[in-house]
Design a protein around this motif. Structure first.
Motif, PDB file in Angstrom:
ATOM      1  N   ILE A   1       0.867  -1.179   0.000  1.00 16.22           N
ATOM      2  CA  ILE A   1       0.000   0.000   0.000  1.00 16.22           C
ATOM      3  C   ILE A   1       0.902   1.228   0.000  1.00 16.22           C
ATOM      4  O   ILE A   1       1.688   1.437   0.913  1.00 16.22           O
ATOM      5  N   THR A   2       0.773   2.028  -1.049  1.00 19.40           N
ATOM      6  CA  THR A   2       1.592   3.227  -1.193  1.00 19.40           C
ATOM      7  C   THR A   2       0.841   4.423  -0.630  1.00 19.40           C
ATOM      8  O   THR A   2      -0.374   4.546  -0.822  1.00 19.40           O
ATOM      9  N   GLN A   3       1.549   5.305   0.051  1.00 17.20           N
ATOM     10  CA  GLN A   3       0.964   6.536   0.569  1.00 17.20           C
ATOM     11  C   GLN A   3       1.419   7.681  -0.335  1.00 17.20           C
ATOM     12  O   GLN A   3       2.615   7.892  -0.506  1.00 17.20           O
ATOM     13  N   LEU A   4       0.468   8.404  -0.923  1.00 17.61           N
ATOM     14  CA  LEU A   4       0.814   9.563  -1.748  1.00 17.61           C
ATOM     15  C   LEU A   4       0.083  10.794  -1.244  1.00 17.61           C
ATOM     16  O   LEU A   4      -1.012  10.695  -0.693  1.00 17.61           O
ATOM     17  N   THR A   5       0.672  11.956  -1.478  1.00 16.20           N
ATOM     18  CA  THR A   5       0.008  13.219  -1.138  1.00 16.20           C
ATOM     19  C   THR A   5      -1.014  13.548  -2.223  1.00 16.20           C
ATOM     20  O   THR A   5      -0.981  12.975  -3.324  1.00 16.20           O
ATOM     21  N   SER A   6      -1.882  14.502  -1.925  1.00 18.18           N
ATOM     22  CA  SER A   6      -2.874  14.915  -2.926  1.00 18.18           C
ATOM     23  C   SER A   6      -2.174  15.468  -4.162  1.00 18.18           C
ATOM     24  O   SER A   6      -2.629  15.249  -5.293  1.00 18.18           O
ATOM     25  N   GLN A   7      -1.052  16.166  -3.978  1.00 19.46           N
ATOM     26  CA  GLN A   7      -0.302  16.711  -5.120  1.00 19.46           C
ATOM     27  C   GLN A   7       0.184  15.582  -6.026  1.00 19.46           C
ATOM     28  O   GLN A   7       0.114  15.695  -7.249  1.00 19.46           O
ATOM     29  N   GLU A   8       0.680  14.503  -5.433  1.00 17.40           N
ATOM     30  CA  GLU A   8       1.161  13.367  -6.219  1.00 17.40           C
ATOM     31  C   GLU A   8       0.010  12.662  -6.932  1.00 17.40           C
ATOM     32  O   GLU A   8       0.145  12.220  -8.074  1.00 17.40           O
ATOM     33  N   VAL A   9      -1.136  12.568  -6.261  1.00 18.54           N
ATOM     34  CA  VAL A   9      -2.305  11.910  -6.856  1.00 18.54           C
ATOM     35  C   VAL A   9      -2.853  12.719  -8.024  1.00 18.54           C
ATOM     36  O   VAL A   9      -3.308  12.154  -9.021  1.00 18.54           O
ATOM     37  N   LYS A  10      -2.791  14.044  -7.941  1.00 18.10           N
ATOM     38  CA  LYS A  10      -3.303  14.895  -9.021  1.00 18.10           C
ATOM     39  C   LYS A  10      -2.655  14.557 -10.362  1.00 18.10           C
ATOM     40  O   LYS A  10      -3.287  14.672 -11.403  1.00 18.10           O
ATOM     41  N   LYS A  11      -1.409  14.120 -10.330  1.00 18.11           N
ATOM     42  CA  LYS A  11      -0.707  13.760 -11.565  1.00 18.11           C
ATOM     43  C   LYS A  11      -1.297  12.515 -12.213  1.00 18.11           C
ATOM     44  O   LYS A  11      -1.074  12.259 -13.385  1.00 18.11           O
ATOM     45  N   LYS A  12      -2.057  11.729 -11.471  1.00 16.89           N
ATOM     46  CA  LYS A  12      -2.632  10.485 -11.978  1.00 16.89           C
ATOM     47  C   LYS A  12      -4.086  10.636 -12.435  1.00 16.89           C
ATOM     48  O   LYS A  12      -4.640   9.721 -13.024  1.00 16.89           O
ATOM     49  N   LEU A  13      -4.714  11.764 -12.154  1.00 18.27           N
ATOM     50  CA  LEU A  13      -6.154  11.906 -12.369  1.00 18.27           C
ATOM     51  C   LEU A  13      -6.620  11.647 -13.802  1.00 18.27           C
ATOM     52  O   LEU A  13      -7.756  11.237 -14.006  1.00 18.27           O
ATOM     53  N   LYS A  14      -5.787  11.880 -14.780  1.00 20.85           N
ATOM     54  CA  LYS A  14      -6.198  11.672 -16.181  1.00 20.85           C
ATOM     55  C   LYS A  14      -5.904  10.256 -16.682  1.00 20.85           C
ATOM     56  O   LYS A  14      -6.273   9.907 -17.797  1.00 20.85           O
ATOM     57  N   ASP A  15      -5.255   9.438 -15.864  1.00 20.82           N
ATOM     58  CA  ASP A  15      -4.884   8.079 -16.257  1.00 20.82           C
ATOM     59  C   ASP A  15      -6.115   7.167 -16.221  1.00 20.82           C
ATOM     60  O   ASP A  15      -6.673   6.895 -15.161  1.00 20.82           O
ATOM     61  N   LYS A  16      -6.545   6.709 -17.384  1.00 15.54           N
ATOM     62  CA  LYS A  16      -7.748   5.871 -17.497  1.00 15.54           C
ATOM     63  C   LYS A  16      -7.531   4.464 -16.938  1.00 15.54           C
ATOM     64  O   LYS A  16      -8.487   3.719 -16.732  1.00 15.54           O
ATOM     65  N   GLN A  17      -6.286   4.082 -16.690  1.00 15.90           N
ATOM     66  CA  GLN A  17      -5.991   2.753 -16.153  1.00 15.90           C
ATOM     67  C   GLN A  17      -6.054   2.713 -14.622  1.00 15.90           C
ATOM     68  O   GLN A  17      -5.857   1.666 -14.025  1.00 15.90           O
ATOM     69  N   VAL A  18      -6.304   3.856 -14.005  1.00  9.65           N
ATOM     70  CA  VAL A  18      -6.354   3.935 -12.547  1.00  9.65           C
ATOM     71  C   VAL A  18      -7.812   4.029 -12.105  1.00  9.65           C
ATOM     72  O   VAL A  18      -8.615   4.728 -12.709  1.00  9.65           O
ATOM     73  N   GLN A  19      -8.142   3.307 -11.035  1.00  7.25           N
ATOM     74  CA  GLN A  19      -9.483   3.348 -10.441  1.00  7.25           C
ATOM     75  C   GLN A  19      -9.425   4.265  -9.219  1.00  7.25           C
ATOM     76  O   GLN A  19      -8.599   4.071  -8.337  1.00  7.25           O
ATOM     77  N   PHE A  20     -10.289   5.264  -9.181  1.00  9.11           N
ATOM     78  CA  PHE A  20     -10.306   6.233  -8.091  1.00  9.11           C
ATOM     79  C   PHE A  20     -11.546   6.010  -7.242  1.00  9.11           C
ATOM     80  O   PHE A  20     -12.667   6.127  -7.741  1.00  9.11           O
TER      81      PHE A  20
END
Length: 119
Positions: free
Chosen positions: A26-45
């Motif tokens: 389980i990886t811990q990321l900050t909101s800033q780090e997560v924002k970089k992933k928001l457009k990735d269609k392969q990620v489930q949010f």
């Protein structure tokens, strides 16, 4: 009698420490780090807050699956894809992350500080 007390104290300390130790996988990321992933269609949010909390303030593309429903709705998720989980403070999302880990999910990210830390 004294040895039993020390054993109980030691077990209590181990239990408390284990609650705060990072869980493998389980990886811990900050909101800033997560924002970089928001457009990735392969990620489930996934947002595990209550529907009321979600309605009052949420981020796209997070989908609301309240924590109490998550166990019976894991079939809606793809175990092969990365899962990013958020809640209000990061506590419920960590419980959700541990639950998913036990069910065979391997790429799990918990948003540190949750929506309360969203910048």
């Amino acid at each position: 009698m004294e040895i039993i007390q020390w054993v109980i104290i030691a077990l209590a300390i181990i239990f408390i420490i284990s609650r705060f130790m990072p869980v493998k996988g389980i990886t811990q990321l900050t909101s800033q780090e997560v924002k970089k992933k928001l457009k990735d269609k392969q990620v489930q949010f996934i947002d595990v807050r209550t529907p009321q909390e979600y309605k009052s303030n949420h981020r796209k593309p997070f989908k609301n699956i309240p924590l109490h429903e998550l166990a019976k709705r894991t079939g809606d998720l793809d175990k092969q894809k990365e899962v990013v989980i958020i809640c209000q403070s990061g506590m419920r999302s960590m419980r959700a992350a541990k639950m998913l880990k036990k069910q065979g999910f391997e790429k799990i990210i918990n948003v540190k500080g949750g929506m309360g830390a969203w910048v």
